[in-house]
Design an enzyme around this catalytic site. Structure first.
Site, PDB file in Angstrom:
ATOM      1  N   ASP A   1     -28.136 -91.596  49.025  1.00 31.80           N
ATOM      2  CA  ASP A   1     -28.487 -91.561  47.603  1.00 31.80           C
ATOM      3  C   ASP A   1     -29.803 -90.811  47.358  1.00 31.80           C
ATOM      4  O   ASP A   1     -30.822 -91.415  47.041  1.00 31.80           O
ATOM      5  CB  ASP A   1     -28.568 -93.001  47.074  1.00 31.80           C
ATOM      6  CG  ASP A   1     -28.426 -93.059  45.558  1.00 31.80           C
ATOM      7  OD1 ASP A   1     -28.639 -92.029  44.903  1.00 31.80           O
ATOM      8  OD2 ASP A   1     -28.113 -94.143  45.041  1.00 31.80           O
TER       9      ASP A   1
ATOM     10  N   HIS B   1     -28.322 -90.819  42.251  1.00 29.96           N
ATOM     11  CA  HIS B   1     -27.869 -91.349  40.962  1.00 29.96           C
ATOM     12  C   HIS B   1     -28.906 -91.131  39.856  1.00 29.96           C
ATOM     13  O   HIS B   1     -28.578 -91.230  38.687  1.00 29.96           O
ATOM     14  CB  HIS B   1     -27.396 -92.804  41.074  1.00 29.96           C
ATOM     15  CG  HIS B   1     -28.460 -93.830  41.220  1.00 29.96           C
ATOM     16  ND1 HIS B   1     -28.922 -94.284  42.436  1.00 29.96           N
ATOM     17  CD2 HIS B   1     -29.146 -94.534  40.295  1.00 29.96           C
ATOM     18  CE1 HIS B   1     -29.837 -95.215  42.239  1.00 29.96           C
ATOM     19  NE2 HIS B   1     -29.991 -95.377  40.958  1.00 29.96           N
TER      20      HIS B   1
ATOM     21  N   SER C   1     -35.438 -97.041  41.068  1.00 33.01           N
ATOM     22  CA  SER C   1     -34.587 -96.098  41.788  1.00 33.01           C
ATOM     23  C   SER C   1     -35.335 -94.829  42.124  1.00 33.01           C
ATOM     24  O   SER C   1     -35.945 -94.217  41.240  1.00 33.01           O
ATOM     25  CB  SER C   1     -33.390 -95.713  40.932  1.00 33.01           C
ATOM     26  OG  SER C   1     -32.384 -96.654  41.082  1.00 33.01           O
TER      27      SER C   1
HETATM   28  N1  ARG Z   1     -26.893 -99.886  41.734  1.00 33.65           N
HETATM   29  C1  ARG Z   1     -27.711 -98.721  41.778  1.00 33.65           C
HETATM   30  C2  ARG Z   1     -28.824 -98.807  40.791  1.00 33.65           C
HETATM   31  O1  ARG Z   1     -28.794 -99.528  39.839  1.00 33.65           O
HETATM   32  C3  ARG Z   1     -26.986 -97.498  41.413  1.00 33.65           C
HETATM   33  C4  ARG Z   1     -26.214 -96.933  42.478  1.00 33.65           C
HETATM   34  C5  ARG Z   1     -25.449 -95.757  41.965  1.00 33.65           C
HETATM   35  N2  ARG Z   1     -24.174 -95.774  42.590  1.00 33.65           N
HETATM   36  C6  ARG Z   1     -23.050 -96.097  41.959  1.00 33.65           C
HETATM   37  N3  ARG Z   1     -21.963 -96.260  42.669  1.00 33.65           N
HETATM   38  N4  ARG Z   1     -22.995 -96.244  40.663  1.00 33.65           N
HETATM   39  O2  ARG Z   1     -29.766 -98.076  40.854  1.00 33.65           O
END
Ligand code: ARG
Length: 724
Positions: free
Chosen positions: A225, A90, A658
């Site tokens: 991811d 992401h 992230s």
């Molecule tokens: N919740 C994750 C973050 O803030 C992002 C994951 C991305 N995946 C998604 N389905 N949007 O880093």
């Protein structure tokens, strides 16, 4: 977790100008330079290296393998002697989507470069290495002494610039000064920026984003991811803008990888760039968020998401065009739903009220701090009637892309006319504006954009108290009268789209052939946008109420944290995240989300297959994965007849982390942090030890995807993989 402050938001800010815990483990985002203070605890929990292995300015240390991406939206780590970077899928999403077309759809099909020549330059992407940091509190405090509150900002800027200039003179470095504990401590950071960054690989998004919005922010999770980039430098190893002569970076340090496996209780550390937390927010702020502003954020994001989704379902081309923006908005849409729910469910306001009462007892005989909580109460009471309106500015009024684009265009044209004889400056400003325009055009969708525009204004009309409605909106309603406010604003949208030269991409392009401030001023889209230029709008509708609240809150926050530092003298207290490099240490750890339910530390490929739904937009899987699963081709990554996929730790992370490396006690990479869990969505405001977990993709799943599914042997060969 990606930084919640998107580019659009940061642009908006630009236009606007702008708990104490006993150290045990898990909770806390610690400053690398000062990590020695935590060392005994870290050792007890299983850390085998020394503080100097983590942060050292005289020889290579782990900090030299970790970079902040694009100014802080994510973190990445160097994993090979040739500048190879791992981060989240992401985090690479925008770059991957921007390189995808229906003909060569790497977002859906995945992609692994077989040689350097297949790697894709990502214009505009850069990474920063931290060279060093320095405590400059004494210099700043001296400089600010006897400065009035009103002059503090500019004085701070001046001394910061001076310190940065001194520290970077004669180098290619850049610097920043960051405040900690709400201005009670200051550090100078020196960075080295690399601007030639290329995309090297990514799994199909059915792996990289497996589970989509349904699984987002939740455990148990089954997402791969990750994505892969490479840093290039000039032949001398120094940063250099893209040329074909650039070479893969020879880094000071890269992380070895362990595929030995993990178990409950193992030491785990996350090293990266957390964006923002608000752990010292008082109960007033929590109430305002849960009762007033968070539901508005969710509602406004919902408007955008629905309109985009409808269009994305119509064609692959549109889906590819809008998917990155959609994912970004959807990510924090769900975040704010979860944050609201969990703040209430965990009764964080009651918890804070108890802490505040205790604080007030402590402060009762201290003239500097007494009455602090009452003052918070008073400023929030004065501000509350405007809070929804304030939220509507960033999340609503500034959301339609043409608004910020035309406001920035006005600024660029004004700057160009002021600098007319400086050709170089003019070219640079123009280039900047062309970039802004192309970002706008990249997600332009007439049907969705018009609908969003009208629905947001109608929602504003309904939610913001009538007495605060700006006159220009009332005028629009009168002039474009329809059966409902939404119809009226939709009529107005038709008018704007038909008559402006700045909204439709082709006409904007034509305008840019010979742009003039006079023509801009006459344009109805600019006229609309200038009404909500935050610089004037905020003053016009709030008078000094908003700035009063903000200045007073800054002063109270400063005092509150000063008091807390004093109250907790001798104990370790970590500062809120502020987009600077931090270490969080803890353990791989399971949890019980509710009575009678236990969550394990690890998910596996079996679970991926359990969730599989052919052709589903969130739970589909690529044939290569189904095939390898069926034939049990697990390579060196399989354990007990399956492949480990994701795992959880009790580390303390937030947006910006992230892609951060999850590192074991020996300094080896065991996974990449990518998310938080539902039961602790209140975590940016209060860390809940029982529930808060970091969700990580297991490095063995990453390598299995690259190696077995992607046949990226060339990449696997670069890595230093430890089997024991
Ligand atoms: N919740 C994750 C973050 O803030 C992002 C994951 C991305 N995946 C998604 N389905 N949007 O880093």
């Amino acid at each position: 977790m990606t930084n919640k402050y998107s580019r659009a938001f940061r642009l908006a800010i630009l236009l606007l100008l702008t708990f104490v815990s006993q150290v045990k483990a898990d909770e806390g985002m610690w400053i690398p330079m000062l990590i020695g203070k935590n060392y005994d605890q870290m050792k007890k929990q299983g850390f085998k290296l020394t503080p100097a292995d983590l942060y050292n300015i005289n020889k290579a240390s782990i900090k030299d393998a970790i970079v902040s991406m694009g100014g802080g939206f994510c973190t990445a780590e160097v994993v090979s002697g040739h500048g190879l970077l791992f981060t989240n899928h992401h985090c690479g999403y925008e770059a991957i989507a921007a390189n995808s077309t229906p003909q060569n759809d790497i977002l859906d099909n995945g992609f692994y470069a077989r040689s350097y020549s297949e790697e894709k330059l990502i214009p505009g992407l850069f990474v920063d290495f931290l060279v060093r940091m320095e405590d400059i509190t004494p210099q700043v405090t001296t400089a600010l002494k006897n400065t009035s509150d009103a002059d503090k900002g500019s004085k701070l800027q001046q001394i910061s610039q001076q310190l940065i200039n001194n520290a970077t003179k004669g180098t290619n470095y850049h610097g920043s000064v960051n405040d900690f504990y709400k201005g009670n401590q200051y550090f100078l950071y020196i960075y080295e920026k690399y601007t030639d960054i290329r995309l090297v690989g990514a799994p199909p998004q059915s792996i990289g984003k497996f589970g989509g919005d349904t699984d987002n922010w939740e455990w148990p999770r089954h997402t791969g991811d990750f994505s892969i980039f490479r840093i290039y430098s000039g032949k001398d190893g120094k940063p250099a803008d893209y040329t074909t002569d650039n070479v893969p970076l020879s880094p000071k340090k890269f992380l070895p990888i362990s595929i030995k496996g993990i178990k409950n209780g193992d030491f785990a550390m996350v090293y990266g760039y957390p964006g923002r937390t608000d752990r010292f927010l008082t109960s007033n702020g929590i109430r305002l968020a849960t009762e007033e502003t968070n539901p508005i954020i969710v509602k406004l994001r919902d408007i955008r998401l629905r309109a985009w989704k409808e269009e994305m379902n119509k064609s692959v081309d549109t889906r590819l065009k809008l998917s990155s923006e959609y994912a970004q908005i959807a990510n924090y849409w769900k975040y704010f739903i979860g944050q609201t729910d969990q703040l209430k469910h965990l009764r964080i306001d009651t918890q804070k009220q108890a802490e505040e009462a205790e604080f007030s007892r402590w402060a009762a005989d201290k003239p500097e701090y007494m009455g602090l909580m009452q003052k918070y109460h008073d400023i929030y009471t004065a501000y509350e009637p405007y809070a929804i309106h304030r939220t509507y500015i960033n999340e609503g009024l500034l959301a339609p892309g043409f608004v910020i684009t035309t406001l920035l265009l006005n600024r660029s044209l004004a700057a160009i006319s002021a600098q007319a004889d400086n050709q170089e400056k003019v070219a640079a400003i123009r280039k900047g504006q062309e970039e802004t325009n192309s970002k706008y055009v990249a997600t332009y969708n007439e049907t969705a954009d018009k609908k969003i525009f009208a629905q947001i204004l109608a929602a504003f009309y309904q939610d913001v108290p009538r007495s605060q409605h700006p006159q220009f909106l009332e005028d629009i309603l009168l002039k474009y009268k329809g059966t409902t406010p939404e119809v009226s604003f939709s009529n107005y949208a038709d008018y704007l789209w038909a008559n402006s030269r700045l909204i439709q991409p082709a006409r904007l392009k034509e305008f840019m052939n010979n742009p003039s401030l006079a023509d801009l001023a006459k344009d109805p889209a600019y006229q609309y946008a200038s009404n909500i230029n935050p610089q004037n709008y905020v003053r016009n509708v709030f008078g000094s109420k908003l700035s009063d609240f903000e200045t007073q809150k800054i002063a109270l926050d400063h005092l509150y944290e000063k008091a807390l530092l004093e109250k907790n003298e001798g104990k370790l207290m970590y500062p809120d995240a502020n987009s600077t490099m931090r270490i969080s240490y803890g353990n791989v750890q399971d949890y019980a989300p509710k009575d009678g339910v236990e969550y394990k530390i690890q998910t596996t490929l079996d679970g991926v297959i359990e969730k599989y739904k052919a052709k589903d937009s969130e739970f589909d899987l690529p044939p290569s994965l189904l095939d390898a699963y069926q034939h049990k081709i697990f390579g060196q990554y399989g354990v007990d007849g399956t492949v480990p996929v994701d795992f959880i730790t009790n580390n303390d992370i937030t947006g910006g982390n992230s892609g951060s490396p999850v590192i074991n006690g020996n300094g080896e990479l065991i996974g990449l942090a990518f998310d938080g869990n539902w039961e602790a969505m209140s975590g940016d405001i209060a860390f809940d030890k029982k529930y808060k977990r970091t969700i990580c993709v297991d490095i063995r799943y990453v390598l299995w995807c690259i190696d077995v599914l992607g046949h990226g042997n060339n990449l696997i060969d670069e890595l230093d993989i430890h089997k024991k």
